[in-house]
Design an enzyme around this catalytic site. Structure first.
Site, PDB file in Angstrom:
ATOM      1  N   MET A  87      22.730  48.636  55.861  1.00 24.76           N
ATOM      2  CA  MET A  87      22.102  48.183  57.016  1.00 24.76           C
ATOM      3  C   MET A  87      22.649  46.533  56.663  1.00 24.76           C
ATOM      4  SD  MET A  87      20.194  50.405  58.127  1.00 24.76           S
ATOM      5  CE  MET A  87      19.464  50.003  59.465  1.00 24.76           C
ATOM      6  N   CYS A 118      20.343  46.294  46.062  1.00 25.96           N
ATOM      7  CA  CYS A 118      20.905  46.372  46.897  1.00 25.96           C
ATOM      8  C   CYS A 118      22.645  46.761  46.883  1.00 25.96           C
ATOM      9  CB  CYS A 118      20.234  45.961  47.980  1.00 25.96           C
ATOM     10  SG  CYS A 118      21.450  46.055  49.336  1.00 25.96           S
ATOM     11  N   ASN A 121      23.984  54.146  53.892  1.00 26.79           N
ATOM     12  CA  ASN A 121      23.548  52.833  54.433  1.00 26.79           C
ATOM     13  C   ASN A 121      24.155  52.073  54.191  1.00 26.79           C
ATOM     14  OD1 ASN A 121      20.730  51.416  54.158  1.00 26.79           O
ATOM     15  ND2 ASN A 121      21.046  52.660  52.979  1.00 26.79           N
TER      16      ASN A 121
HETATM   17  C1  SIN Z   1      20.225  47.644  53.866  1.00 27.69           C
HETATM   18  O1  SIN Z   1      19.109  47.101  54.280  1.00 27.69           O
HETATM   19  O2  SIN Z   1      21.145  47.654  53.862  1.00 27.69           O
HETATM   20  C2  SIN Z   1      19.173  48.364  52.059  1.00 27.69           C
HETATM   21  C3  SIN Z   1      18.638  47.980  51.234  1.00 27.69           C
HETATM   22  C4  SIN Z   1      18.961  48.227  49.939  1.00 27.69           C
HETATM   23  O3  SIN Z   1      19.917  48.939  49.729  1.00 27.69           O
HETATM   24  O4  SIN Z   1      18.057  47.927  48.925  1.00 27.69           O
END
Ligand code: SIN
Length: 304
Positions: A72, A129, A70
């Site tokens: 996001m 992140c 992912n």
């Molecule tokens: C995201 O919001 O892209 C993921 C956040 C994360 O990996 O800590």
């Protein structure tokens, strides 16, 4: 003999060691309440910042053979707009941990203070992140900046400060020690691994952001090793996170040194029953092995 699943992370008391990991079902009070009702010992919110943030364009999630990828982009309404959602969690029987991020120590401190004001029982610093410029893992892989941020946050709140680490570093135990020395009350290990997927036909990276974070069973052995190493290096509790999908995984993380366990991708794959399945499995295991308390199993693997 009664077997106790109760565990403690700093001043935070959990009826059982399972927690909802940041990033899934953590946007609304109602969804987090549903997770608590399903048996989670605590919930961690989606990561909140100072200002509202849209995040990246789609696609933001790809299923891989062995987990989820992912990116996001830390979408969130901003901590000031999260008060009403936190209000819905007031009478729940499990603690709420607010995951936070910022682009500077001052921003982290402001978000942490606000999180405490709106009812957070602890804050978890997202310094891990793997794909947002000047935030997340860029902070969590810079010992000096990380130390400054943890120290400033710890000075600004009275609730426990948990630091969620990135595995995308050369030596995670050094980063864990830096966090402890700066005032962290606990470590969460680990956030996702930086990864990517490409569409065979078109040759295009699938995620709009190209790179994302890999979670799920693929990263479990890496997460387990990180928990094992960090347990040896620090005196504060370690929260295991990364591919925990069943009670056997949970037991292994506790044996490696985890006092609590975060579950994310398995919720997406299995649904909310995963919390009670894991809790029941761990309880049965403790009983069958003659342990009266989960604490007796924490770090068990280190004697060998
Ligand atoms: C995201 O919001 O892209 C993921 C956040 C994360 O990996 O800590």
């Amino acid at each position: 003999m009664e077997t106790s699943l109760a565990t403690q992370i700093g001043d935070l008391k959990l009826a059982n060691p399972t927690m909802l990991a940041a990033g899934i079902l953590g946007y609304t009070g109602l969804s987090m309440k549903t997770v608590i009702d399903a048996g989670a010992g605590a919930v961690v919110t989606k990561t909140m910042g100072l200002e509202p943030r849209k995040g990246y364009l789609n696609p933001t999630v790809v299923q891989t053979d062995c987990g989820l990828l992912n990116a996001m982009g830390l979408p969130n309404p901003g901590i000031h707009h999260f008060k009403s959602e936190m209000g819905k969690l007031k009478k729940t029987k499990a603690p709420t941990i607010v995951s936070i991020y910022g682009f500077s120590a001052n921003e982290y401190a402001q978000v942490a203070r606000k999180a405490q004001t709106i009812g957070a029982d602890a804050v978890e610093l997202n310094v891990s992140c793997p794909h947002v410029e000047k935030a997340g893992a860029q902070i969590g892989s810079d010992p000096q900046l990380l130390s400054e941020i943890v120290e400033v946050v710890a000075d600004n709140v009275t609730i426990p400060v948990i630091v969620k680490l990135t595995p995308n570093v050369t030596n995670i135990t050094e980063i864990a020690k830096v966090s402890q020395n700066a005032g962290a009350d606990a470590i969460t290990a680990i956030n996702t691994l930086k990864a990517m997927a490409i569409d065979t036909e078109t040759g295009r990276p699938i995620l709009a952001n190209k790179f994302g974070g890999l979670s799920g069973p693929a990263i479990k052995p890496i997460a387990l090793r990180c928990v094992y190493d960090i347990y040896n290096a620090v005196d504060i509790p370690v929260i295991g996170c990364g591919g925990i999908s069943n009670w056997q995984d949970a037991v292994q993380f506790i044996q490696a040194g985890a006092s609590a366990l975060q579950i994310g991708t398995a919720v997406a794959f299995q649904g909310l029953d995963v919390f009670s399945k894991i809790t029941k499995g761990v309880e049965k295991y403790l009983k069958s092995k003659g342990f009266s308390n989960i604490k007796e199993l924490v770090g068990y693997a280190h004697q060998f």
